[in-house]
Scaffold this motif. Structure first.
Motif, short mmCIF file in Angstrom:
data_model
loop_
_atom_site.label_atom_id
_atom_site.label_comp_id
_atom_site.label_asym_id
_atom_site.label_seq_id
_atom_site.Cartn_x
_atom_site.Cartn_y
_atom_site.Cartn_z
N UNK A 1 -9.12 -1.35 -16.95
CA UNK A 1 -10.12 -2.02 -16.12
C UNK A 1 -10.90 -1.00 -15.30
N UNK A 2 -12.14 -1.31 -14.99
CA UNK A 2 -12.98 -0.36 -14.25
C UNK A 2 -12.44 0.00 -12.89
N UNK A 3 -11.58 -0.83 -12.32
CA UNK A 3 -11.09 -0.59 -10.96
C UNK A 3 -10.26 0.68 -10.84
N UNK B 1 -6.39 5.92 -10.19
CA UNK B 1 -5.24 6.24 -11.03
C UNK B 1 -5.62 6.91 -12.34
N UNK B 2 -6.67 6.42 -12.99
CA UNK B 2 -6.99 6.91 -14.33
C UNK B 2 -7.26 8.42 -14.38
N UNK C 1 -6.12 14.12 -28.35
CA UNK C 1 -7.44 13.53 -28.16
C UNK C 1 -7.28 12.11 -27.65
N UNK C 2 -8.05 11.76 -26.63
CA UNK C 2 -7.97 10.43 -26.02
C UNK C 2 -9.25 9.66 -26.28
N UNK C 3 -9.11 8.39 -26.62
CA UNK C 3 -10.24 7.49 -26.77
C UNK C 3 -10.13 6.42 -25.69
N UNK C 4 -11.12 6.38 -24.78
CA UNK C 4 -11.07 5.47 -23.63
C UNK C 4 -12.04 4.32 -23.82
N UNK D 1 -4.03 -0.76 -19.85
CA UNK D 1 -3.86 -1.07 -18.44
C UNK D 1 -4.51 -2.42 -18.20
N UNK D 2 -3.85 -3.26 -17.45
CA UNK D 2 -4.46 -4.56 -17.15
C UNK D 2 -3.91 -5.10 -15.84
N UNK D 3 -4.60 -6.11 -15.32
CA UNK D 3 -4.20 -6.74 -14.05
C UNK D 3 -3.21 -7.87 -14.26
N UNK D 4 -3.05 -8.30 -15.49
CA UNK D 4 -2.12 -9.41 -15.76
C UNK D 4 -0.93 -8.92 -16.56
N UNK D 5 0.18 -9.61 -16.42
CA UNK D 5 1.37 -9.27 -17.17
C UNK D 5 1.26 -9.85 -18.58
#
Length: 293
Positions: free
Chosen positions: A98-100, A105-106, A121-124, A145-149
């Motif tokens: 998420x953009x937050x 953290x990111x 190599x990372x793809x975001x 990564x997310x805000x919900x479980x």
């Protein structure tokens, strides 16, 4: 023709001496002679001109030396990369987020990955209204990564931290920590928010929040991207409600006021993941100091 025969040829092309080459590649001189002869017979070419005193490359041999040297170097590089991938030190890992967490953290997470796995190599992908469970199970992303479980038998999750949500206002706005209890007075303000019709966890949280405060917000601008929202708030075009992590964006002319509501951040990955690289990236996430967020 084998890669071993090509390697023998390349060493002999450099040494131009059968005895020295045989010692260098750890075989007998007679075995080396047979290998070179077999290579020449298969190609139908003379690679070396020989006499009792000298060995030198033919023109065809010089041509093959030049091109086979490049090919063997490329093959060696490919092998080394494959070895790193097998060990979990290289490859490609896709991460959705998420953009937050873009400003907090990111970046720290990516710095930790690059310190420990420099060849990776990372793809975001910054996602908005997406089903993280489906993306993981369909191998569209490796780490989410997310805000919900997520409760699924094939997905592993770890809660990283909990933080408040905030009202973001321009510096000269009347709302502050002392007057935030009068939030119902915000019903006449212009809000800049993610679409409340969406199915994301954060949109659901906002809907419940406004129901709790007993009014429907006057949304003048909709956007799913927090950086854009904060830029518009800084221009005085409205106010917004965002996770606390956006404080790290350090936009000018924006104040954040904590609300009595909290939101979590989780990291998810496929359970029993066989890709060693992904498990090493998850280990990096577990090393993060999340107490600062």
């Amino acid at each position: 023709m084998t890669t071993q025969q090509i390697k023998y040829f390349l060493v002999l092309a450099e040494e131009l001496h059968f005895w020295n080459t045989a010692e260098k590649v750890f075989i007998s001189q007679s075995s080396l002679t047979r290998q070179i002869q077999a290579l020449e017979d298969e190609l139908g070419l003379s690679l070396f001109e020989r006499n009792k005193r000298n060995v030198k490359l033919t023109d065809a041999g010089k041509f093959l030396q030049q091109h086979w040297s490049k090919t063997m170097n490329e093959l060696d590089h490919i092998y080394q990369q494959a070895k790193k991938i097998n060990q979990g030190d290289a490859g490609v890992v896709s991460i959705s987020y998420p953009g937050s967490i873009t400003f907090s953290l990111l970046p720290n997470f990516l710095d930790l990955i690059k310190t420990n796995l420099p060849d990776l190599k990372l793809e975001l992908a910054e996602l908005t209204d997406e089903n993280h469970e489906k993306l993981l199970l369909n191998y569209k992303t490796d780490i989410a990564f997310s805000r919900d479980s997520i409760s699924h038998i094939n997905i592993q999750s770890l809660k990283l931290f909990t933080e408040p949500i905030c009202i973001a206002v321009p510096n000269d706005h009347w709302l502050n920590a002392d007057t935030v209890n009068n939030i119902d007075k915000l019903q006449h303000e212009n809000f800049i928010l993610s679409g409340l019709h969406q199915t994301t966890y954060f949109s659901s949280l906002l809907r419940n929040l406004f129901n709790q405060y007993g009014f429907e917000p006057k949304i003048s601008i909709e956007s799913d991207f927090g950086g854009m929202i904060l830029n518009l708030v800084s221009k005085g075009l409205g106010i917004s409600i965002l996770p606390h992590s956006f404080k790290y964006s350090k936009f000018n002319n924006v104040r954040f006021i904590d609300l009595d509501q909290q939101i979590d951040l989780y990291i998810h990955w496929r359970k029993n993941e066989v890709n060693k690289t992904i498990t090493k990236v998850i280990d990096c996430a577990k090393q993060l100091d999340t107490s600062v967020y």
